[in-house]
Design a protein around this motif. Structure first.
Motif, short mmCIF file in Angstrom:
data_model
loop_
_atom_site.label_atom_id
_atom_site.label_comp_id
_atom_site.label_asym_id
_atom_site.label_seq_id
_atom_site.Cartn_x
_atom_site.Cartn_y
_atom_site.Cartn_z
N LEU A 198 0.83 -1.21 0.00
CA LEU A 198 0.00 0.00 0.00
C LEU A 198 0.86 1.25 0.00
CD1 LEU A 198 -2.77 -1.11 2.53
CD2 LEU A 198 -2.91 -1.00 0.03
N HIS A 199 1.99 1.20 0.72
CA HIS A 199 2.92 2.33 0.69
C HIS A 199 3.59 2.43 -0.68
CE1 HIS A 199 5.93 5.25 1.80
NE2 HIS A 199 6.89 4.41 1.45
N VAL A 200 3.96 1.28 -1.24
CA VAL A 200 4.58 1.27 -2.57
C VAL A 200 3.63 1.88 -3.59
CG1 VAL A 200 5.43 -0.22 -4.43
CG2 VAL A 200 6.06 -0.70 -2.05
N LEU A 201 2.36 1.49 -3.54
CA LEU A 201 1.37 1.99 -4.49
C LEU A 201 1.19 3.49 -4.36
CD1 LEU A 201 -0.79 1.49 -6.64
CD2 LEU A 201 -2.41 0.97 -4.81
N MET A 202 1.08 3.99 -3.12
CA MET A 202 0.91 5.44 -2.94
C MET A 202 2.16 6.19 -3.38
SD MET A 202 -1.17 7.81 -2.20
CE MET A 202 -2.54 6.96 -1.45
N LYS A 203 3.34 5.65 -3.09
CA LYS A 203 4.59 6.27 -3.54
C LYS A 203 4.61 6.36 -5.06
CE LYS A 203 9.08 7.39 -2.80
NZ LYS A 203 9.56 8.46 -1.90
N TYR A 204 4.21 5.29 -5.71
CA TYR A 204 4.18 5.25 -7.18
C TYR A 204 3.21 6.27 -7.75
CZ TYR A 204 2.98 3.37 -11.81
OH TYR A 204 2.73 3.22 -13.15
N MET A 206 2.02 9.06 -6.21
CA MET A 206 2.31 10.44 -5.82
C MET A 206 3.54 11.01 -6.51
SD MET A 206 -0.13 11.40 -3.80
CE MET A 206 0.55 12.89 -3.07
N GLU A 207 4.46 10.14 -6.92
CA GLU A 207 5.72 10.59 -7.52
C GLU A 207 5.80 10.05 -8.94
OE1 GLU A 207 9.00 9.79 -4.90
OE2 GLU A 207 7.82 10.33 -3.13
N ALA A 208 5.31 10.84 -9.88
CA ALA A 208 5.10 10.39 -11.25
C ALA A 208 6.34 9.87 -11.99
CB ALA A 208 4.46 11.53 -12.06
N PRO A 209 7.55 10.42 -11.81
CA PRO A 209 8.67 9.96 -12.66
C PRO A 209 9.07 8.51 -12.45
CG PRO A 209 9.15 12.10 -11.67
CD PRO A 209 7.93 11.56 -10.99
N CYS A 210 8.78 7.91 -11.31
CA CYS A 210 9.29 6.57 -11.01
C CYS A 210 8.38 5.50 -11.61
CB CYS A 210 9.39 6.37 -9.50
SG CYS A 210 7.86 6.70 -8.61
N GLY A 211 9.01 4.36 -11.99
CA GLY A 211 8.26 3.22 -12.49
C GLY A 211 7.80 2.33 -11.35
N TYR A 212 6.82 1.48 -11.61
CA TYR A 212 6.25 0.66 -10.52
C TYR A 212 7.26 -0.32 -9.98
CZ TYR A 212 3.26 -2.36 -7.80
OH TYR A 212 2.73 -3.08 -6.76
N TRP A 213 7.92 -1.08 -10.86
CA TRP A 213 8.82 -2.12 -10.38
C TRP A 213 10.03 -1.53 -9.66
CZ3 TRP A 213 6.21 -6.25 -10.07
CH2 TRP A 213 5.28 -6.58 -11.05
N ARG A 214 10.48 -0.38 -10.13
CA ARG A 214 11.58 0.31 -9.44
C ARG A 214 11.12 0.79 -8.07
NH1 ARG A 214 14.90 5.61 -11.72
NH2 ARG A 214 16.36 5.78 -9.95
N LEU A 216 8.77 -0.53 -6.30
CA LEU A 216 8.60 -1.73 -5.47
C LEU A 216 9.94 -2.19 -4.89
CD1 LEU A 216 6.84 -4.10 -4.45
CD2 LEU A 216 7.31 -5.25 -6.62
N SER A 217 10.96 -2.24 -5.71
CA SER A 217 12.27 -2.74 -5.25
C SER A 217 12.93 -1.79 -4.26
CB SER A 217 13.19 -2.97 -6.45
OG SER A 217 13.44 -1.76 -7.14
N GLN A 218 12.70 -0.49 -4.43
CA GLN A 218 13.39 0.50 -3.59
C GLN A 218 12.63 0.85 -2.32
OE1 GLN A 218 14.24 3.92 -6.04
NE2 GLN A 218 15.91 2.90 -7.13
N HIS A 219 11.31 0.70 -2.31
CA HIS A 219 10.54 1.23 -1.19
C HIS A 219 9.69 0.20 -0.47
CE1 HIS A 219 11.67 5.36 -2.16
NE2 HIS A 219 11.48 5.05 -3.42
N TYR A 220 9.69 -1.05 -0.92
CA TYR A 220 8.96 -2.08 -0.18
C TYR A 220 9.54 -2.24 1.23
CZ TYR A 220 7.01 -6.56 1.23
OH TYR A 220 6.37 -7.55 1.93
#
Length: 321
Positions: A198-204, A206-214, A216-220
């Motif tokens: 849920l945090h990964v999804l909100m981070k993704y 709210m911060e448009a430049p980042c990709g989902y898988w990146r 996920l790997s950095q903020h999970y």
């Protein structure tokens, strides 16, 4: 100014403060959020109305087929179920469409939350579609990728159990309690490790430049470190939402039960015993209930918004030393 400071996004908060801030932001700005989202919310509710009506009418038939197979053959065979493939595909398709429209409707709320994160306020939208197509598409992508991550371990254990049932059925015979216990424990583990998503999804989102898988790997791991706070917030939030939803959805649940009981009796040779207008009444009931329930459920989105802000603030303070 003090009010904006209290409801600012990037502020370290306890779980109680996250809950309070979320409820306050949502209730104080509900009219603005409603104006920005009601058309997409109505579309979601119409899809849910169709899904609920179809399920109420067709689920008894599908259930009867499965029970007959289990009683007669002690197993489930795919051939008889192919007769009901159209109904199954319709139910699955409508379920996916409901999830998609839910994501798109939530994107309109998210657009106003992004405005709040940037300006500290939520303004009245000048027109109905305030969420950009890019944000709506990003929300849709994020929701389905998160669902995929959650479903992968579930599909894995299902495949393992199916393989055992087909190749070595003796291992499962007479061990129903063990199988159920393993399934429950495994499901709880999946739910526990899915919470940081849920945090990964909100981070993704709210911060448009980042990709989902990146993301996920950095903020999970960051979400995992704050698991306790997230659990408390969402436990209380979902508990309140479900209690309210139980009341909101009660008319739809009553009609669903009436439909299923009547159609089960019809399959057993009894008369239907339902008025001719029951199907459109069921559709209208599900649509209205799901429309209201959508706004009940969006409290969880606002709470996730503040969970994200609290985690980001704490991580920034930690980085500064």
């Amino acid at each position: 100014m003090e009010k904006q400071q209290d409801l600012a996004l990037l502020k370290a908060r306890s779980y109680r403060s996250v809950l309070a801030s979320g409820f306050r932001l949502y209730t104080e700005n509900f009219r603005r959020l409603f104006k920005a989202s009601w058309q997409m919310a109505l579309l979601y509710a119409i899809v849910c109305g169709a899904l609920g009506t179809l399920a109420a009418i067709r689920i008894p038939e599908l259930t009867m087929v499965l029970l007959q197979q289990l009683t007669a053959y002690q197993g489930i065979f795919i051939e008889p179920l192919l007769q009901y493939g159209a109904n199954l595909l319709a139910l699955i398709g409508l379920s996916l469409l409901a999830l998609a429209t839910l994501a798109l409707a939530s994107a309109t709320i998210l657009a106003k939350l992004k405005e709040h994160s940037e300006t500290g306020t939520i303004t009245t939208p000048p027109h109905w579609l305030t969420a950009s197509p890019k944000l709506m598409g990003r929300t849709l992508k994020g929701v389905f990728l998160t669902l995929l991550v959650v479903l992968l371990p579930t599909l894995l254990i299902s495949a393992v159990m199916a393989a055992i049932a087909m190749t070595q059925p003796a291992l499962l015979h007479g061990r129903i309690i063990t199988v159920v216990a393993v399934t429950v424990v495994y499901s709880l583990l999946i739910a526990a490790f899915a919470l940081p998503l849920l945090h990964v999804l909100m981070k993704y989102l709210m911060e448009a430049p980042c990709g989902y898988w990146r993301t996920l790997s950095q903020h999970y791991g960051r979400g995992l470190r704050h698991w306790g706070m997230m659990f408390l917030v969402f436990f209380v939030s979902i508990l309140v939402i479900e209690l309210i939803s139980l009341v909101v959805m009660m008319p739809a649940h009553i009609l669903n039960l009436a439909n299923q009981t009547a159609h089960t009796g019809l399959l057993l040779g009894d008369p239907l015993g339902m008025p001719s207008f029951i199907t459109p009444l069921t559709f209208v009931s599900f649509t209205l209930c799901c429309f209201i329930d959508f706004y009940v459920s969006q409290v969880a989105l606002v709470h996730n918004y503040y969970v994200y802000g609290s985690i980001e603030a704490q991580e920034q303070e930690k980085a500064k030393g």
